[in-house]
Write a protein that holds these residues in place. Sequence first.
Motif, PDB file in Angstrom:
ATOM      1  N   GLY A 222       0.794  -1.217   0.000  1.00 60.46           N
ATOM      2  CA  GLY A 222       0.000   0.000   0.000  1.00 60.46           C
ATOM      3  C   GLY A 222       0.829   1.270   0.000  1.00 60.46           C
ATOM      4  N   TYR A 223       2.080   1.182  -0.448  1.00 60.91           N
ATOM      5  CA  TYR A 223       2.905   2.373  -0.603  1.00 60.91           C
ATOM      6  C   TYR A 223       2.995   2.741  -2.079  1.00 60.91           C
ATOM      7  CZ  TYR A 223       4.438   1.828   4.249  1.00 60.91           C
ATOM      8  OH  TYR A 223       4.465   1.719   5.625  1.00 60.91           O
ATOM      9  N   ASP A 224       3.339   3.984  -2.347  1.00 61.57           N
ATOM     10  CA  ASP A 224       3.433   4.479  -3.717  1.00 61.57           C
ATOM     11  C   ASP A 224       4.589   3.787  -4.440  1.00 61.57           C
ATOM     12  OD1 ASP A 224       3.646   5.858  -6.063  1.00 61.57           O
ATOM     13  OD2 ASP A 224       3.890   7.840  -5.149  1.00 61.57           O
ATOM     14  N   PRO A 225       4.313   2.964  -5.466  1.00 64.18           N
ATOM     15  CA  PRO A 225       5.404   2.245  -6.136  1.00 64.18           C
ATOM     16  C   PRO A 225       6.344   3.155  -6.915  1.00 64.18           C
ATOM     17  CG  PRO A 225       3.333   1.903  -7.287  1.00 64.18           C
ATOM     18  CD  PRO A 225       2.996   2.622  -6.011  1.00 64.18           C
ATOM     19  N   HIS A 226       5.917   4.401  -7.204  1.00 67.67           N
ATOM     20  CA  HIS A 226       6.791   5.355  -7.887  1.00 67.67           C
ATOM     21  C   HIS A 226       7.776   6.022  -6.923  1.00 67.67           C
ATOM     22  CE1 HIS A 226       4.904   5.337 -11.885  1.00 67.67           C
ATOM     23  NE2 HIS A 226       3.765   5.161 -11.253  1.00 67.67           N
ATOM     24  N   ALA A 227       7.616   5.791  -5.627  1.00 63.08           N
ATOM     25  CA  ALA A 227       8.427   6.510  -4.639  1.00 63.08           C
ATOM     26  C   ALA A 227       9.903   6.171  -4.751  1.00 63.08           C
ATOM     27  CB  ALA A 227       7.919   6.198  -3.227  1.00 63.08           C
ATOM     28  N   MET A 228      10.232   4.938  -5.136  1.00 68.43           N
ATOM     29  CA  MET A 228      11.633   4.550  -5.226  1.00 68.43           C
ATOM     30  C   MET A 228      12.343   5.365  -6.293  1.00 68.43           C
ATOM     31  SD  MET A 228      13.360   0.804  -5.948  1.00 68.43           S
ATOM     32  CE  MET A 228      12.610   0.052  -4.499  1.00 68.43           C
ATOM     33  N   ASN A 264      10.470   3.436 -12.850  1.00 66.09           N
ATOM     34  CA  ASN A 264       9.178   4.065 -13.128  1.00 66.09           C
ATOM     35  C   ASN A 264       8.304   3.178 -13.997  1.00 66.09           C
ATOM     36  OD1 ASN A 264       8.810   6.576 -11.796  1.00 66.09           O
ATOM     37  ND2 ASN A 264      10.408   7.496 -13.068  1.00 66.09           N
ATOM     38  N   ALA A 265       8.924   2.497 -14.959  1.00 67.36           N
ATOM     39  CA  ALA A 265       8.155   1.604 -15.826  1.00 67.36           C
ATOM     40  C   ALA A 265       7.573   0.439 -15.034  1.00 67.36           C
ATOM     41  CB  ALA A 265       9.050   1.089 -16.954  1.00 67.36           C
ATOM     42  N   ARG A 266       8.358  -0.096 -14.107  1.00 66.22           N
ATOM     43  CA  ARG A 266       7.849  -1.197 -13.283  1.00 66.22           C
ATOM     44  C   ARG A 266       6.734  -0.701 -12.362  1.00 66.22           C
ATOM     45  NH1 ARG A 266      10.440  -5.764 -13.859  1.00 66.22           N
ATOM     46  NH2 ARG A 266      12.587  -5.811 -14.646  1.00 66.22           N
ATOM     47  N   ALA A 267       6.894   0.509 -11.813  1.00 62.79           N
ATOM     48  CA  ALA A 267       5.863   1.062 -10.932  1.00 62.79           C
ATOM     49  C   ALA A 267       4.547   1.259 -11.683  1.00 62.79           C
ATOM     50  CB  ALA A 267       6.339   2.383 -10.348  1.00 62.79           C
ATOM     51  N   TYR A 270       1.529  -1.048 -11.491  1.00 62.30           N
ATOM     52  CA  TYR A 270       0.653  -1.041 -10.317  1.00 62.30           C
ATOM     53  C   TYR A 270      -0.067   0.309 -10.262  1.00 62.30           C
ATOM     54  CZ  TYR A 270       4.036  -4.702  -9.259  1.00 62.30           C
ATOM     55  OH  TYR A 270       4.858  -5.799  -9.340  1.00 62.30           O
ATOM     56  N   PRO A 271      -1.074   0.506 -11.107  1.00 64.96           N
ATOM     57  CA  PRO A 271      -1.658   1.849 -11.283  1.00 64.96           C
ATOM     58  C   PRO A 271      -2.684   2.251 -10.237  1.00 64.96           C
ATOM     59  CG  PRO A 271      -2.688   0.307 -12.788  1.00 64.96           C
ATOM     60  CD  PRO A 271      -1.612  -0.470 -12.073  1.00 64.96           C
ATOM     61  N   ASN A 272      -3.230   1.319  -9.489  1.00 64.19           N
ATOM     62  CA  ASN A 272      -4.375   1.648  -8.632  1.00 64.19           C
ATOM     63  C   ASN A 272      -4.092   1.415  -7.153  1.00 64.19           C
ATOM     64  OD1 ASN A 272      -6.102   2.293 -10.888  1.00 64.19           O
ATOM     65  ND2 ASN A 272      -6.227   0.082 -11.287  1.00 64.19           N
ATOM     66  N   VAL A 273      -2.890   1.753  -6.726  1.00 62.82           N
ATOM     67  CA  VAL A 273      -2.519   1.546  -5.333  1.00 62.82           C
ATOM     68  C   VAL A 273      -3.116   2.654  -4.471  1.00 62.82           C
ATOM     69  CG1 VAL A 273      -0.615   1.433  -3.688  1.00 62.82           C
ATOM     70  CG2 VAL A 273      -0.385   0.364  -5.949  1.00 62.82           C
ATOM     71  N   LYS A 274      -3.849   2.260  -3.449  1.00 63.30           N
ATOM     72  CA  LYS A 274      -4.339   3.217  -2.462  1.00 63.30           C
ATOM     73  C   LYS A 274      -3.220   3.431  -1.457  1.00 63.30           C
ATOM     74  CE  LYS A 274      -8.083   4.106   0.830  1.00 63.30           C
ATOM     75  NZ  LYS A 274      -9.318   3.561   1.474  1.00 63.30           N
ATOM     76  N   VAL A 275      -2.597   4.607  -1.509  1.00 61.27           N
ATOM     77  CA  VAL A 275      -1.356   4.840  -0.773  1.00 61.27           C
ATOM     78  C   VAL A 275      -1.620   5.003   0.720  1.00 61.27           C
ATOM     79  CG1 VAL A 275       0.632   6.364  -0.504  1.00 61.27           C
ATOM     80  CG2 VAL A 275      -0.267   5.871  -2.791  1.00 61.27           C
TER      81      VAL A 275
END
Length: 503
Positions: A222-228, A264-267, A270-275
Amino acid sequence: MRISRAAIAGMILLASTSAVAGPAGAAGDSDGDYNLPDLGQPADTAMTPTEEKRLGAQVVAQLRSQNQIIEDPELSEYLNSVGRRLASHTDRPAKDFHFYVIDTDEINAFALPGGYIGVNSGLITATKSESELASVMAHEIAHVTQRHIARQMVESRGDTIATLATAIVAAIAGAQAGGGGDAATAAILGGMSHLGMQQLSYTRANEFEADRVGIRDLARSGYDPHAMARFFGTLERQSDLYGQQPPQILLSHPVTSTRIAEANARAADYPNVKVHTNPEYPYMRARARILEAQSADDVRDYFRGKLQGDHPIPADNYGYALALSRLSQDKHAIALMQAGLKAHPDILAWHMGLADVLARAGDNARADTILSAALKQFPHSGALKLRYAQNLEDENKPAAMRNYLLSQPDVLDTYPAAQQLLARGAGQQNNLGEAYYRQARYFAMLDDYPQAINQLRTALQTAKLSAYDRSRLRALRDQMVTACHRAWSQAQCRRGVAQGNDY
């Protein structure tokens, strides 16, 4: 090929990212079924799960002995809550991971064999969101679950666990001091020189694999996958400001535009993550800044500047109040904490912060009132329970403190400081058998079994004990000797323990 000291330190920090997990002090555990992916025979041949746990525990023990770990229950509880949330979405039990705050403002993190993960306080303060913090931790957890150190150490079978532990500690210390250092270089070249080129060749593959697995676990948690990608991109853009000394994390985790783009491409998968965001995050970031600060005046000025800036947040008031308290400006600190608690009663940090500044001002009775009320609102916080027990000690109520802690086995099993509180309380009540017993348990929870054994031997040789206490201490001594042999080695334990007939 000549390898720079910075590169060597970075390689060892990567080499310390790895392996299998086990709780500190659980030296007697068998290998068990860790539900590991089949990575082939070489990894298991190089280092078994039991050896990985032993190595990681020894490194943590050495870091503790050098005061490199911040022993703050409140910050530790928060960091472990983030880590457990991430670990619970891997293929490994969350309880097998342990997270520690390392006392340095360097921006870095590392994983040790056995699931022990260090997060520098400087990394916590450098992040802008909990997802960014979680992204680095997810990356390190991935190094563990993928057993990178075991896969790199096929050639290290001649090294002892003690040699490897000392080399890793020296490398960490050298890197914290500024990119390598003579101590790190000497330890690495003396004890692990044959690993250097092999580890260098694994770096790119390991880092990309840890990114891929870490982003997956971020999204699952449930964390933002783009954060990395965002965090590493920010550090890369800021690296020009550092001149020839970029953040350590960029040395041990090299970042390129290709790597950021791939993350970013891998993140995007996972487009619908509730952060998820823990509201305590900004307060723990402020607390980390306070705890790492070398100067109370400087950190006070920092938070005062934040409050006078364009975008102050409530956590800046919290940090400012803690800084004022450390400068004995009690009246102002208490007023700020009271206002913060009134405005944000659902944030545990305000409750514990107010109790902290009251206690520092010598008003333990009011601190007791605040903590007692907070326990009803936050009944699952071990850090709060420990703080309440500490306040009972400060109020000179050893019997009440003992009764309370004995009713909280989760606190006794989690926090070494709880065992030390019981030891001091027993000493005040002239209960020497209990005092030695608890002090030995304290050292055992730090994986310092030789100290635990010495405590028990001293008690059995010199203290006036009842038959019950003597039998109890002998039984614990025998348990500690067995645990020491399994966690370290018989030879290491004998060197660490004062020699005598009882050993």
